[in-house]
Design an enzyme around this catalytic site. Structure first.
Site, short mmCIF file in Angstrom:
data_model
loop_
_atom_site.label_atom_id
_atom_site.label_comp_id
_atom_site.label_asym_id
_atom_site.label_seq_id
_atom_site.Cartn_x
_atom_site.Cartn_y
_atom_site.Cartn_z
CE1 TYR A 79 9.32 2.80 1.12
CE2 TYR A 79 7.35 2.20 2.36
CZ TYR A 79 8.72 2.17 2.21
OH TYR A 79 9.49 1.52 3.14
CB CYS A 171 -1.21 7.94 -6.30
SG CYS A 171 -0.98 6.32 -5.52
#
Length: 219
Positions: A79, A171
């Site tokens: 993000y 991730c």
């Protein structure tokens, strides 16, 4: 290039749309040659999720009204949003005579160095690129090397709304907690973090000078 002329050209982009900057990085990488200057772009993005080349859809849980952009960097989903310092090193790694692993290390250790100035103990993980503090991730990293040159880079959480990270598996790691400088006594602004990062990063890579500019470079 003689050692005395080894300059890193630092561009402060302010707040800028992700896709605009991404396509500008691609363009510069496509047109540059061995005489082109090495650049570091520093930017904040409006809210966006970016999904790397190997990204799996199941790691995007509930994006809501935040757009998801498929991109050409390594890694999974992350993000970007206001209050996060994003640094994009556009470097000729062949000229620098370093590999991608060394560049990753230099980026990570530059973030570690910024936090060390504030007596915050941070560290990278060999099996999960990025920088962590007490098991929580404070900086996410994803690169692309094309034609011997790097683009994409690192996202360093400074003073932001961390809620959107709950809408993804950051991730690609289920339950990974994120943290930020604001909650740890680190740099209080993106500008301060960017200044320190650019100084430490350039020193690690052996640049003798930094030249600063405002806005995207002219192609």
């Amino acid at each position: 290039m003689p050692l005395s002329e080894k300059i890193l050209h630092v561009f402060h982009l302010g707040k800028m749309d992700y896709e605009t900057v991404w396509h500008a990085m691609q363009h510069y990488t496509d047109i540059r040659d061995d005489s082109s200057r090495d650049e570091l772009w520093l930017v904040e993005h409006p809210p966006v999720f970016t999904q790397g080349q190997a990204g799996k859809a199941e790691h995007i849980l509930a994006p809501g009204d935040i757009p998801v952009v498929q991109v050409d960097r390594g890694g999974q989903v992350t993000y970007h949003g206001p209050g996060q310092m994003v640094a994009y090193p556009l470097l000729n790694v062949r000229n620098l005579k370093i590999g991608v692993r060394q560049l990753v290390t230099d980026i990570e250790q530059s973030v570690v160095g910024v936090l060390a100035r504030f007596h915050i103990e941070a560290y990278p993980k060999a099996d999960a690129p990025g920088v962590y503090v007490d098991g929580k991730k404070i900086a996410s990293l994803g690169l692309r090397i094309r034609r011997g040159c790097s683009f994409h880079g690192v996202a360093f959480n400074v003073d932001m709304d961390l809620e959107p990270f709950h809408r993804i598996n950051p991730c690609g790691y289920v339950g990974l907690e994120m943290t930020q400088c604001k909650d740890l006594g680190g740099p209080t602004s993106v500008e301060e973090a960017a200044k320190l990062f650019s100084e430490i990063f350039s020193q690690r890579l052996g640049y003798q000078q930094l030249q600063h500019y405002q806005g995207l470079p002219e192609s």
